[in-house]
Design a protein around this motif. Structure first.
Motif, PDB file in Angstrom:
ATOM      1  N   THR A 169      13.007   4.498  49.124  1.00 11.81           N
ATOM      2  CA  THR A 169      12.782   3.558  48.301  1.00 11.81           C
ATOM      3  C   THR A 169      12.809   2.125  48.861  1.00 11.81           C
ATOM      4  N   LEU A 170      12.510   1.125  48.125  1.00 13.47           N
ATOM      5  CA  LEU A 170      12.615  -0.181  48.774  1.00 13.47           C
ATOM      6  C   LEU A 170      13.867  -0.476  49.000  1.00 13.47           C
ATOM      7  N   THR A 171      14.859   0.169  48.229  1.00 13.27           N
ATOM      8  CA  THR A 171      16.426  -0.019  48.589  1.00 13.27           C
ATOM      9  C   THR A 171      16.468   0.355  49.723  1.00 13.27           C
ATOM     10  N   ASP A 172      16.184   1.410  50.318  1.00 13.77           N
ATOM     11  CA  ASP A 172      16.260   1.751  51.587  1.00 13.77           C
ATOM     12  C   ASP A 172      15.983   0.819  52.522  1.00 13.77           C
ATOM     13  N   PHE A 173      14.767   0.328  52.500  1.00  8.41           N
ATOM     14  CA  PHE A 173      14.310  -0.722  53.379  1.00  8.41           C
ATOM     15  C   PHE A 173      15.095  -2.039  53.330  1.00  8.41           C
ATOM     16  N   PHE A 174      15.493  -2.517  52.250  1.00 15.69           N
ATOM     17  CA  PHE A 174      16.449  -3.457  51.998  1.00 15.69           C
ATOM     18  C   PHE A 174      17.592  -3.330  52.655  1.00 15.69           C
ATOM     19  N   VAL A 175      18.279  -2.261  52.396  1.00 12.24           N
ATOM     20  CA  VAL A 175      19.760  -2.124  52.930  1.00 12.24           C
ATOM     21  C   VAL A 175      19.564  -2.017  54.470  1.00 12.24           C
ATOM     22  N   GLU A 176      18.488  -1.358  55.225  1.00 14.85           N
ATOM     23  CA  GLU A 176      18.477  -1.404  56.553  1.00 14.85           C
ATOM     24  C   GLU A 176      18.364  -2.757  57.147  1.00 14.85           C
ATOM     25  N   ALA A 177      17.451  -3.628  56.144  1.00 14.87           N
ATOM     26  CA  ALA A 177      17.233  -4.915  56.831  1.00 14.87           C
ATOM     27  C   ALA A 177      18.610  -5.601  56.496  1.00 14.87           C
ATOM     28  N   LEU A 178      19.216  -5.420  55.638  1.00 13.50           N
ATOM     29  CA  LEU A 178      20.522  -6.450  55.618  1.00 13.50           C
ATOM     30  C   LEU A 178      21.621  -5.939  56.574  1.00 13.50           C
ATOM     31  N   VAL A 179      21.671  -4.500  56.943  1.00 17.34           N
ATOM     32  CA  VAL A 179      22.424  -4.130  57.803  1.00 17.34           C
ATOM     33  C   VAL A 179      22.106  -4.824  59.315  1.00 17.34           C
ATOM     34  N   SER A 180      20.749  -4.988  59.410  1.00 16.80           N
ATOM     35  CA  SER A 180      20.400  -5.746  60.741  1.00 16.80           C
ATOM     36  C   SER A 180      20.715  -7.134  60.623  1.00 16.80           C
ATOM     37  N   GLU A 181      20.460  -7.880  59.537  1.00 14.87           N
ATOM     38  CA  GLU A 181      21.076  -9.061  59.717  1.00 14.87           C
ATOM     39  C   GLU A 181      22.623  -9.270  59.607  1.00 14.87           C
ATOM     40  N   ALA A 182      23.366  -8.422  59.144  1.00 15.06           N
ATOM     41  CA  ALA A 182      24.871  -8.389  59.115  1.00 15.06           C
ATOM     42  C   ALA A 182      25.322  -8.044  60.848  1.00 15.06           C
ATOM     43  N   GLU A 183      24.456  -7.147  61.487  1.00 16.42           N
ATOM     44  CA  GLU A 183      24.875  -7.015  62.804  1.00 16.42           C
ATOM     45  C   GLU A 183      24.597  -8.175  63.655  1.00 16.42           C
ATOM     46  N   ARG A 184      23.836  -9.317  63.144  1.00 15.63           N
ATOM     47  CA  ARG A 184      23.403 -10.278  64.045  1.00 15.63           C
ATOM     48  C   ARG A 184      24.496 -11.509  63.608  1.00 15.63           C
ATOM     49  N   ASP A 185      24.920 -11.233  62.352  1.00 13.83           N
ATOM     50  CA  ASP A 185      25.479 -12.615  61.749  1.00 13.83           C
ATOM     51  C   ASP A 185      26.881 -12.145  61.146  1.00 13.83           C
ATOM     52  N   ASP A 186      27.999 -12.197  61.490  1.00 11.74           N
ATOM     53  CA  ASP A 186      29.070 -11.608  60.773  1.00 11.74           C
ATOM     54  C   ASP A 186      29.547 -12.309  59.607  1.00 11.74           C
ATOM     55  N   THR A 187      28.827 -13.177  59.253  1.00 14.52           N
ATOM     56  CA  THR A 187      29.241 -13.847  57.910  1.00 14.52           C
ATOM     57  C   THR A 187      28.456 -13.325  56.622  1.00 14.52           C
ATOM     58  N   VAL A 188      27.373 -12.300  56.929  1.00 18.31           N
ATOM     59  CA  VAL A 188      26.722 -11.727  55.922  1.00 18.31           C
ATOM     60  C   VAL A 188      27.418 -10.668  55.283  1.00 18.31           C
ATOM     61  N   VAL A 189      27.759 -10.774  53.871  1.00 18.61           N
ATOM     62  CA  VAL A 189      28.533  -9.756  53.033  1.00 18.61           C
ATOM     63  C   VAL A 189      27.487  -9.500  52.008  1.00 18.61           C
ATOM     64  N   ALA A 190      28.097  -8.314  51.558  1.00 17.46           N
ATOM     65  CA  ALA A 190      27.330  -7.780  50.215  1.00 17.46           C
ATOM     66  C   ALA A 190      28.205  -7.438  48.981  1.00 17.46           C
ATOM     67  N   VAL A 191      27.832  -7.973  47.871  1.00 16.19           N
ATOM     68  CA  VAL A 191      28.645  -7.642  46.503  1.00 16.19           C
ATOM     69  C   VAL A 191      27.587  -7.109  45.708  1.00 16.19           C
ATOM     70  N   HIS A 192      28.242  -5.965  45.347  1.00 21.20           N
ATOM     71  CA  HIS A 192      27.363  -4.889  44.163  1.00 21.20           C
ATOM     72  C   HIS A 192      27.883  -4.994  42.860  1.00 21.20           C
ATOM     73  N   ALA A 193      27.168  -5.167  42.005  1.00 22.36           N
ATOM     74  CA  ALA A 193      27.528  -4.940  40.291  1.00 22.36           C
ATOM     75  C   ALA A 193      26.635  -4.241  39.763  1.00 22.36           C
ATOM     76  N   GLY A 194      26.874  -3.287  38.771  1.00 19.95           N
ATOM     77  CA  GLY A 194      26.168  -2.606  37.719  1.00 19.95           C
ATOM     78  C   GLY A 194      26.782  -1.168  37.660  1.00 19.95           C
ATOM     79  N   MET A 195      26.158  -0.202  36.667  1.00 21.83           N
ATOM     80  CA  MET A 195      26.460   0.942  36.496  1.00 21.83           C
ATOM     81  C   MET A 195      26.367   1.833  37.495  1.00 21.83           C
ATOM     82  N   GLY A 196      27.302   2.264  38.429  1.00 25.34           N
ATOM     83  CA  GLY A 196      26.980   3.170  39.551  1.00 25.34           C
ATOM     84  C   GLY A 196      26.321   2.383  40.750  1.00 25.34           C
TER      85      GLY A 196
END
Length: 653
Positions: free
Chosen positions: A334-361
């Motif tokens: 899914t596109l979420t798979d690609f998004f998460v992989e890209a976000l992990v890559s950004e977080a590996e390069r920048d330790d100030t990157v954080v993720a906040v999730h909200a919603g049902m499940g």
């Protein structure tokens, strides 16, 4: 809560919870208002058969089929209204099937569960629809007050789950219910066996003969009348006696109840529980007693259920293809798979990157980031307002928050987006998932409005990727923006294997679109996922001798005005295409065309958006066709502009 599950040869299975069953042979069900969307009953589809089980451990197959090939339903055939339930034992069928909608239940996966608008319009037993999980107490209280003003006596029952108790509206409603003191029953279906926010750290709520007996005593007419009499007497005695007695009562009930139960008492609801939801006899006894008094005020019945009591139904896990152009080999990613992989890559390069999730499940794809950076991932559940302001606080503290919220749930936090983020130009990065049409989840989860309500904010950068590669680039773009808020949207569903995945994205110049195909007859300016349908339309039109330019806008705000001017300069016709409501991307283009004098110069512009209506659940391809957003519809619109009406009609056949 007793449950039963059954299916037939068409592949439909039902999961039945006996909390919805007959409370008492003497209770007039015609006077009970049931919520239109409850947590304890529903229909599910399965390609496999299921086993029927109940609290009495009866098991067997429920696949009776008559000579015509239809499933035999001898009990349902005798029921035309809830009044007929009085003639039955405690074993019966789901609420939806006994309130006049049985003929509307279809056998296809995408249309099995009736939508809220359909339920609301076809049955008098659905007083209000439920588009989200925390409105039942507010709506129920409104109905209770209306009943009191009109001098009527019907019962009002609101059902919530433990998951929805994280939403602020629940407590706002309970506080107001306690203040108004109107008679109503709130049933808390606690399927996690605890009110503790962290289940793994919480003790299990005890269900034993003592707790059951105490719940029956608390709900009994005698006990509650005695309690009311004690209140009157202590008030007459005076000298602080009433306050002292109230504190003793609260303390004693707090000792007997589970952790957190006193909160409901503080809000003004009379707490009863915990009650074993799988013991139908005890549950019916408590509910019968609770419904018997005419002046009890708001009552909360805490019902404990266990997920493992339900028969798990196997469902087709193949994700729906989001791109009609690419229905061939599906990557099952899914596109979420690609998004998460890209976000992990950004977080590996920048330790100030954080993720906040909200919603049902939470989508399973997010586990990758959660496992990689457990201290930098925050799932707040159905608390979208908190998620937005929490993200603003993280940003003020020097971090780079990516606030991940599905489009339909972001609507619940719009005030926080405006005042806590955009007005202050705080760099929060909003990731809007499940944008646009959502197939089998229908209008309740459809993300139709985010382009409109985000792009009208003065400081917000609004963008949308046309494919997974662009999505990776936009993650990098959002990470780089540190002086204002930004959002980007992407649809639900699987993507096709059209390119090699990128590990790191390249930031895109703000407000910079791109031309994908050049032609001279007509220009298609697509936004987000609709760029792919523009390419499909271009392919169809090229076979008819029409040369089409296809451009990817990328940004709704700031709009690439240079690109728009070039398209107007080189073409007589311009069509904008978006999978969003009226007032979104097309409106921004129209505003620019008008102010820039392009409309006066002779450009003929047509917008294609989602229609001004809610689209019911169906397959993604059917929904796109209904919305007029398929490649064929786009091509037909182009042909109509060119005066080739007959060919346009043929494309629609």
């Amino acid at each position: 809560m007793g449950t039963a599950s059954f299916d037939h040869h068409f592949g439909i299975s039902a999961r039945v919870s006996e909390i919805s069953k007959n409370l008492s042979p003497k209770l007039d069900f015609s006077s009970v208002k049931f919520p239109s969307r409850v947590e304890y009953c529903g229909l599910y589809l399965s390609p496999s058969s299921a086993v029927c089980s109940s609290s009495k451990e009866w098991r067997g197959q429920a696949n009776a089929v008559d000579e015509s090939g239809e499933v035999a339903t001898p009990i349902l055939d005798t029921i035309e209204s809830p009044k007929h339930l009085k003639n039955l034992s405690s074993k019966t069928y789901p609420h939806k099937l006994i309130t006049g909608r049985r003929s509307l239940v279809k056998m296809h996966r995408q249309t099995t569960e009736l939508s809220d608008s359909t339920r609301r319009s076809v049955s008098i037993y659905d007083p209000i629809g439920a588009g989200h999980g925390c409105n039942s107490i507010s709506a129920g209280l409104g109905m209770a007050v209306a009943r009191d003003i009109k001098g009527q006596r019907e019962r009002v029952v609101a059902v919530i789950s433990n998951e929805t108790t994280m939403a602020g509206q629940v407590y706002e409603a309970m506080g107001n219910a306690g203040y108004l003191d109107s008679n109503m029953i709130v049933i808390l279906n606690d399927s996690r066996n605890s009110l503790h926010p962290k289940l793994e750290e919480a003790p299990e709520t005890p269900i034993n003969p003592l707790s059951t007996t105490l719940s029956k005593i608390q709900s009994s007419i005698f006990f509650r009348r005695f309690r009311e009499l004690a209140k009157v007497l202590t008030k007459r005695i005076g000298r602080g006696m009433h306050e002292w007695a109230a504190k003793v009562d609260e303390y004693a009930r707090g000792l007997l109840g589970p952790p957190g139960s006193t909160l409901f008492e503080e809000l003004g609801l009379y707490y009863i529980g915990p009650v074993d939801g799988h013991n139908i006899e005890d549950l019916i006894c408590v509910l019968k007693e609770v419904s018997s008094l005419d002046s009890s005020g708001p009552v909360l019945v805490h019902v404990i259920t266990r997920e493992d009591q339900f028969v798990e139904v196997e469902r087709d896990q193949t994700p729906e293809v989001s791109n009609p152009l690419q229905e061939g080999i599906v990557d099952r990613r899914t596109l979420t798979d690609f998004f998460v992989e890209a976000l992990v890559s950004e977080a590996e390069r920048d330790d100030t990157v954080v993720a906040v999730h909200a919603g049902m499940g939470m989508e399973a794809s997010l586990e990758l980031f959660k496992n990689s950076f457990p201290d930098r991932f925050f799932d707040v559940g159905m608390a979208e307002q908190h998620a937005v302001t929490f993200s603003a606080g993280l940003s003020c503290g020097g971090l780079k928050p990516f606030c991940i919220i599905p489009s339909t749930f972001l609507q619940r936090a719009y005030d926080q987006v405006v005042h806590d983020v955009d007005r202050q130009k705080i760099p929060v990065r909003f990731v809007i998932s499940s944008a646009g049409l959502v197939g089998s989840n229908g209008p309740t989860h459809c993300g139709a409005f985010d382009i409109t309500f985000m792009s009208c904010l003065p400081n917000m950068v609004v963008m949308a990727p046309s494919d997974e590669v662009e999505l990776v680039h936009m993650v990098a773009t959002a990470a780089q923006i540190d002086d204002r808020p930004v959002c980007f949207r992407y649809p639900r569903g699987a993507v096709s294997r059209i390119s090699n995945a990128l590990r790191y994205g390249v930031p895109i110049e703000l407000g910079k679109g791109r031309v994908l195909v050049e032609g001279k007859d007509i220009a298609l300016l697509g936004y987000g996922s609709m760029v792919q349908n523009c390419l499909r339309a271009q392919s169809l039109l090229s076979k008819l001798g029409v040369e089409v330019t296809v451009a990817d806008a990328r940004f709704c705000k700031p709009l690439d005005i240079k690109l728009v001017r070039e398209l107007c300069k080189n073409h007589s016709f311009l069509i904008t295409i978006e999978e969003g409501s009226i007032g979104g991307f097309g409106s921004h283009v129209a505003q620019f065309l008008s102010l820039d004098g392009q409309l006066d110069a002779g450009i003929k512009w047509r917008p294609i958006t989602l229609p001004d209506a809610y689209i019911e659940r169906a397959s993604p391809q059917v929904q796109l066709a209904q919305a007029g957003l398929s490649g064929n519809h786009i091509a037909a619109t182009a042909l109509s502009l060119l005066g080739r009406t007959r060919e346009a009609l043929l494309l629609m056949c």
